[in-house]
Design an enzyme around this catalytic site. Structure first.
Site, short mmCIF file in Angstrom:
data_model
loop_
_atom_site.label_atom_id
_atom_site.label_comp_id
_atom_site.label_asym_id
_atom_site.label_seq_id
_atom_site.Cartn_x
_atom_site.Cartn_y
_atom_site.Cartn_z
CE LYS A 13 73.47 -65.55 -46.86
NZ LYS A 13 74.08 -66.84 -47.47
NE ARG A 88 76.78 -67.79 -42.04
CZ ARG A 88 77.46 -66.87 -42.81
NH1 ARG A 88 77.11 -66.05 -42.28
NH2 ARG A 88 77.44 -66.74 -43.49
NE ARG A 127 81.58 -63.00 -53.42
CZ ARG A 127 80.21 -63.21 -52.04
NH1 ARG A 127 79.20 -63.01 -51.80
NH2 ARG A 127 81.28 -64.16 -51.13
NE ARG A 139 83.62 -62.43 -48.21
CZ ARG A 139 82.22 -62.75 -48.05
NH1 ARG A 139 80.94 -62.17 -48.07
NH2 ARG A 139 82.23 -63.93 -47.55
NE ARG A 150 82.11 -68.30 -47.37
CZ ARG A 150 81.87 -67.64 -48.51
NH1 ARG A 150 82.80 -67.32 -49.17
NH2 ARG A 150 80.73 -67.23 -48.43
P1 AMP Z 1 78.90 -63.44 -44.81
O1 AMP Z 1 79.55 -62.61 -45.29
O2 AMP Z 1 77.42 -64.37 -44.19
O3 AMP Z 1 79.40 -64.81 -46.07
O4 AMP Z 1 79.90 -64.06 -43.58
C1 AMP Z 1 81.21 -64.51 -43.41
C2 AMP Z 1 81.86 -65.12 -42.49
O5 AMP Z 1 81.45 -64.88 -41.40
C3 AMP Z 1 80.77 -66.17 -42.05
O6 AMP Z 1 81.80 -67.50 -42.92
C4 AMP Z 1 81.62 -66.49 -41.10
O7 AMP Z 1 82.72 -66.97 -40.92
C5 AMP Z 1 81.48 -65.22 -40.06
N1 AMP Z 1 79.96 -65.20 -39.35
C6 AMP Z 1 79.41 -64.80 -39.94
N2 AMP Z 1 77.82 -64.33 -40.10
C7 AMP Z 1 77.96 -65.25 -38.82
C8 AMP Z 1 77.19 -65.74 -38.16
N3 AMP Z 1 75.98 -65.51 -37.95
N4 AMP Z 1 77.48 -67.31 -36.74
C9 AMP Z 1 78.80 -66.83 -37.35
N5 AMP Z 1 80.26 -66.65 -38.44
C10 AMP Z 1 79.39 -65.73 -38.81
#
Ligand code: AMP
Length: 197
Positions: A13, A88, A127, A139, A150
Site C-alpha cells: 500500500k 481498518r 523489508r 520497525r 498484525r
Molecule cells: P501501518 O504503518 O499502516 O502498517 O500501521 C502500523 C500500526 O499503526 C498498525 O499495526 C496499528 O497499530 C496502527 N494503525 C495504523 N492505522 C490504523 C488504523 N486505521 N486503525 C487502527 N490502528 C492503526
C-alpha cells in the site's frame, strides 16, 4: 480524487500510494506514519499509540478517526488524497463516509491489493532485512511474532471493510502479487472513470 488503498500489512500500500501521489498529485495520508510521527514527537496520543502498535494491535477507532478528520479538513486536502492504512475497521469506514458526506463529498474509489498470506510474511522479512542492511531502524512491528498479530488483526477487523465497500459498489480489486509497475498500471486502469465532484 479521494481514494482508499486497502490490503493486508505488506501488500504494498505504501509503495503504491507514493506512486499515486507522484502521478496524480494527491496527498498521501498514512495513519501508520501519522501515529509513528506522534509517537516520535512524544505527544500523549502518540505515546499511548506506540505501545499498542508495538504489540501489533489496532489503535482505538476514536483516535484514528479524529486524526483523519482533522487532517482532511486542512486546505491542502482539497486537491484530493489517498488513504493508506485507514479505514481498518467497519466503524472507521462508516465514520469516513459520514465526515465526507458532511462536506458534500464521497470517495471516488477503494482499491484493494490482493496478496497471498504466505507472500506477506516473506515481504516483511525482506523489508526488515533491507532496512537492517541500509543501517535504517527496523520497525518493531515487523518482528515475525508481532507481524502475526498484525495479520490476525487484519483478518478479524479489516477484512470486513472490503465487504463494506463491495456493498457500496466502490471496491476495485487489484492483483498485488505482480511487479510494482504492473500493480501501478492495474490501479491506474481501475481508476479510469472513477472521479466524483
Ligand atoms: P501501518 O504503518 O499502516 O502498517 O500501521 C502500523 C500500526 O499503526 C498498525 O499495526 C496499528 O497499530 C496502527 N494503525 C495504523 N492505522 C490504523 C488504523 N486505521 N486503525 C487502527 N490502528 C492503526
Amino acid at each position: 480524487m479521494r481514494l482508499v488503498l486497502l490490503g493486508p500489512p505488506g501488500a504494498g500500500k505504501g509503495t503504491q500510494a507514493a506512486r499515486l501521489v507522484e502521478k496524480l498529485g494527491l496527498l498521501h495520508l498514512s495513519t501508520g506514519d501519522m501515529l509513528r510521527a506522534a509517537a516520535a514527537a512524544g505527544t500523549q496520543t502518540g505515546l499511548a499509540a506506540k505501545e499498542i502498535m508495538a504489540r501489533g494491535e489496532l489503535v482505538p477507532d476514536s483516535v484514528v478517526v479524529r486524526i483523519i478528520e482533522d487532517r482532511i479538513s486542512e486546505p491542502d486536502a482539497r486537491k484530493g488524497f489517498v488513504l493508506d492504512g485507514f479505514p481498518r475497521t467497519v466503524a472507521q469506514a462508516e465514520s469516513l463516509d459520514a465526515m465526507l458526506a458532511a462536506k458534500g463529498r464521497k470517495l471516488d474509489a477503494v482499491i484493494e491489493l490482493e496478496v497471498d498470506a504466505a507472500r506477506l510474511s516473506d515481504r516483511i522479512v525482506k523489508r526488515a532485512e533491507q532496512a537492517r542492511r541500509a543501517g535504517l531502524p527496523v520497525r518493531k512491528d515487523d518482528d515475525p511474532t508481532v507481524f502475526g498479530t498484525r495479520l490476525a488483526a487484519y483478518r478479524a477487523q479489516t477484512a470486513p471493510v472490503s465487504a463494506y465497500y463491495r456493498r457500496t459498489g466502490s471496491l476495485k480489486a487489484v492483483d498485488g502479487m505482480q511487479s510494482i509497475d504492473i500493480v501501478t498500471g492495474a490501479i491506474e486502469a481501475a481508476l479510469r472513470g472513477c472521479v466524483h465532484a
